[in-house]
Scaffold this active site. Structure first.
Site, PDB file in Angstrom:
ATOM      1  N   GLY A  84      -2.417  30.512  30.061  1.00 52.28           N
ATOM      2  CA  GLY A  84      -3.569  29.629  29.955  1.00 52.28           C
ATOM      3  C   GLY A  84      -4.421  29.703  31.203  1.00 52.28           C
ATOM      4  N   MET A 107      10.365  29.804  26.992  1.00 55.40           N
ATOM      5  CA  MET A 107       9.550  28.913  27.819  1.00 55.40           C
ATOM      6  C   MET A 107       9.955  29.101  29.279  1.00 55.40           C
ATOM      7  SD  MET A 107       7.393  27.463  25.868  1.00 55.40           S
ATOM      8  CE  MET A 107       6.632  26.490  27.175  1.00 55.40           C
ATOM      9  N   HIS A 128       1.946  27.469  18.450  1.00 54.72           N
ATOM     10  CA  HIS A 128       3.151  27.036  19.186  1.00 54.72           C
ATOM     11  C   HIS A 128       3.380  25.568  18.864  1.00 54.72           C
ATOM     12  CE1 HIS A 128       5.161  26.446  23.412  1.00 54.72           C
ATOM     13  NE2 HIS A 128       6.009  26.231  22.414  1.00 54.72           N
ATOM     14  N   ASP A 162      -1.651  25.695  21.081  1.00 57.15           N
ATOM     15  CA  ASP A 162      -0.570  24.755  21.392  1.00 57.15           C
ATOM     16  C   ASP A 162      -0.726  23.441  20.642  1.00 57.15           C
ATOM     17  OD1 ASP A 162       1.121  26.008  23.541  1.00 57.15           O
ATOM     18  OD2 ASP A 162      -0.849  26.193  24.510  1.00 57.15           O
ATOM     19  N   MET A 182       0.905  19.816  20.030  1.00 54.42           N
ATOM     20  CA  MET A 182       1.869  18.857  20.602  1.00 54.42           C
ATOM     21  C   MET A 182       1.745  17.532  19.862  1.00 54.42           C
ATOM     22  SD  MET A 182       1.495  19.522  24.683  1.00 54.42           S
ATOM     23  CE  MET A 182       1.172  21.158  25.368  1.00 54.42           C
ATOM     24  N   MET A 205       4.972  22.388  19.221  1.00 56.43           N
ATOM     25  CA  MET A 205       5.807  21.492  20.039  1.00 56.43           C
ATOM     26  C   MET A 205       5.839  20.153  19.303  1.00 56.43           C
ATOM     27  SD  MET A 205       4.421  22.850  23.701  1.00 56.43           S
ATOM     28  CE  MET A 205       2.986  23.589  22.945  1.00 56.43           C
ATOM     29  N   ASP A 259       6.012  31.994  28.080  1.00 56.26           N
ATOM     30  CA  ASP A 259       4.940  30.994  28.126  1.00 56.26           C
ATOM     31  C   ASP A 259       5.229  29.977  29.229  1.00 56.26           C
ATOM     32  OD1 ASP A 259       2.912  29.192  27.522  1.00 56.26           O
ATOM     33  OD2 ASP A 259       3.774  28.535  25.611  1.00 56.26           O
ATOM     34  N   GLY A 260       4.271  29.873  30.155  1.00 60.91           N
ATOM     35  CA  GLY A 260       4.373  28.857  31.201  1.00 60.91           C
ATOM     36  C   GLY A 260       4.339  29.466  32.591  1.00 60.91           C
ATOM     37  N   SER A 264      -3.749  31.147  26.207  1.00 59.32           N
ATOM     38  CA  SER A 264      -3.461  29.831  25.649  1.00 59.32           C
ATOM     39  C   SER A 264      -4.728  28.986  25.684  1.00 59.32           C
ATOM     40  CB  SER A 264      -2.367  29.139  26.463  1.00 59.32           C
ATOM     41  OG  SER A 264      -2.314  27.778  26.090  1.00 59.32           O
ATOM     42  N   PHE A 272       2.756  20.676  29.154  1.00 55.24           N
ATOM     43  CA  PHE A 272       1.571  20.653  30.023  1.00 55.24           C
ATOM     44  C   PHE A 272       1.225  22.071  30.461  1.00 55.24           C
ATOM     45  CE2 PHE A 272       3.904  16.725  30.478  1.00 55.24           C
ATOM     46  CZ  PHE A 272       2.921  15.750  30.325  1.00 55.24           C
ATOM     47  N   GLY A 273      -0.055  22.328  30.624  1.00 53.31           N
ATOM     48  CA  GLY A 273      -0.497  23.588  31.210  1.00 53.31           C
ATOM     49  C   GLY A 273      -0.459  23.492  32.727  1.00 53.31           C
ATOM     50  N   HIS A 297      -3.210  31.905  21.526  1.00 49.72           N
ATOM     51  CA  HIS A 297      -2.062  30.991  21.525  1.00 49.72           C
ATOM     52  C   HIS A 297      -2.606  29.573  21.382  1.00 49.72           C
ATOM     53  CE1 HIS A 297       2.079  29.841  22.644  1.00 49.72           C
ATOM     54  NE2 HIS A 297       1.535  28.871  23.359  1.00 49.72           N
TER      55      HIS A 297
HETATM   56  C1  DX5 Z   1       2.758  24.399  27.737  1.00 47.58           C
HETATM   57  C2  DX5 Z   1       2.129  25.337  26.747  1.00 47.58           C
HETATM   58  C3  DX5 Z   1       1.517  26.532  27.332  1.00 47.58           C
HETATM   59  C4  DX5 Z   1       0.435  26.260  28.350  1.00 47.58           C
HETATM   60  C5  DX5 Z   1       0.633  27.300  29.398  1.00 47.58           C
HETATM   61  O1  DX5 Z   1       3.663  23.590  27.135  1.00 47.58           O
HETATM   62  O2  DX5 Z   1       3.075  25.763  25.790  1.00 47.58           O
HETATM   63  O3  DX5 Z   1       1.067  27.453  26.346  1.00 47.58           O
HETATM   64  O4  DX5 Z   1      -0.873  26.319  27.894  1.00 47.58           O
HETATM   65  O5  DX5 Z   1      -0.208  27.050  30.444  1.00 47.58           O
HETATM   66  P1  DX5 Z   1      -0.203  27.920  31.775  1.00 47.58           P
HETATM   67  O6  DX5 Z   1      -0.307  29.350  31.376  1.00 47.58           O
HETATM   68  O7  DX5 Z   1      -1.392  27.416  32.495  1.00 47.58           O
HETATM   69  O8  DX5 Z   1       1.105  27.612  32.486  1.00 47.58           O
HETATM   70 ZN    ZN Z   2       2.413  27.321  24.449  1.00 46.15          ZN
END
Ligand code: DX5
Ligand code: ZN
Length: 221
Positions: A199, A139, A68, A37, A39, A70, A177-178, A10, A145-146, A35
């Protein structure tokens, strides 16, 4: 033979000041996809990157790019993302008033259509659109958030999806993911996930990106 596990770093955890370098690093380290993201500050309480950044990175990588979304009513942007080079268009079931039409828009634009489910959304919402999707994104944190902690209570959802696809006789790629890191990847692979989005688990891995990707891929039992 067990299915090949795809690793999809990510970019949210990449170094945005050197995004090209981060992408080259994960590609040469063996990543299978990227990936990306997106938002909108409305579907999730955060704003990230969009079409201009996708256009900038598309020429520097051969990897498929999974966008992705969001974003509220993501299908509004299907053609723009397709034109910018997105390969997979992952939309949230909760963000679409008419999921079937939204998936149709993604397919008409020439992308692989995927649906993402927030932690509280049951897999049953997919039953009516199963013939329209190639992939599901479960998810394993609340999107937005990462760097959040993996929710192990999502594991039964992966198993349910494996069953749903088997009963329907359809090939369904299951992505997660997450909070996917070396210590959590094994459980999702064992439950049936075949695409791991990560990520911080890739970009911040102690022994470097290549070791992180290898460790994730081989985490299953
Ligand atoms: C969060 C994102 C993820 C995020 C994952 O909403 O969709 O793709 O980057 O981050 P990690 O792998 O650090 O949890
Ligand atoms: Zn994502």
């Amino acid at each position: 033979m067990p299915p090949k596990i795809k690793i999809s770093p990510s970019l949210l955890a990449a170094d945005f000041a050197n995004l090209g370098e981060s992408i080259r690093a994960v590609e040469s380290a063996g990543a299978d996809e990227l990936h990306f993201d997106v938002m909108d500050g409305s579907f999730v309480p955060n704003i990230t990157i969009g079409v201009p950044v996708l256009e900038a990175i598309r020429p520097i990588t051969k990897l498929p790019i999974d966008v992705h979304m969001m974003v509220v009513e993501p299908a509004r942007f299907a053609q723009q993302f397709a034109d910018a080079g997105a390969d997979i268009f992952t939309i949230h079931a909760e963000a679409c008033d008419d999921l079937e039409t939204s998936l149709g828009d993604a397919r008409i634009a020439g992308m692989t259509a995927a649906v993402s489910l927030k932690p509280d959304t049951p897999v049953s919402v997919l039953q009516p659109v199963l013939p329209l999707i190639d992939r599901v994104l479960v998810m394993t944190v609340e999107p937005g958030f990462g760097g959040q902690s993996f929710m192990p209570e999502m594991l039964p959802k992966i198993a349910e999806l494996v069953d749903m696809a088997r009963v329907a006789g359809t090939d369904l790629e299951i992505a997660v993911d997450g909070g996917i890191k070396v210590d959590t990847a094994g459980s999702v692979i064992d439950a049936g996930a075949t695409a791991l989005i990560s990520g911080t688990g890739v970009f911040n891995f102690t022994d470097g990106i290549e070791a992180g990707i290898k460790a994730l891929r081989s985490a299953g039992s």
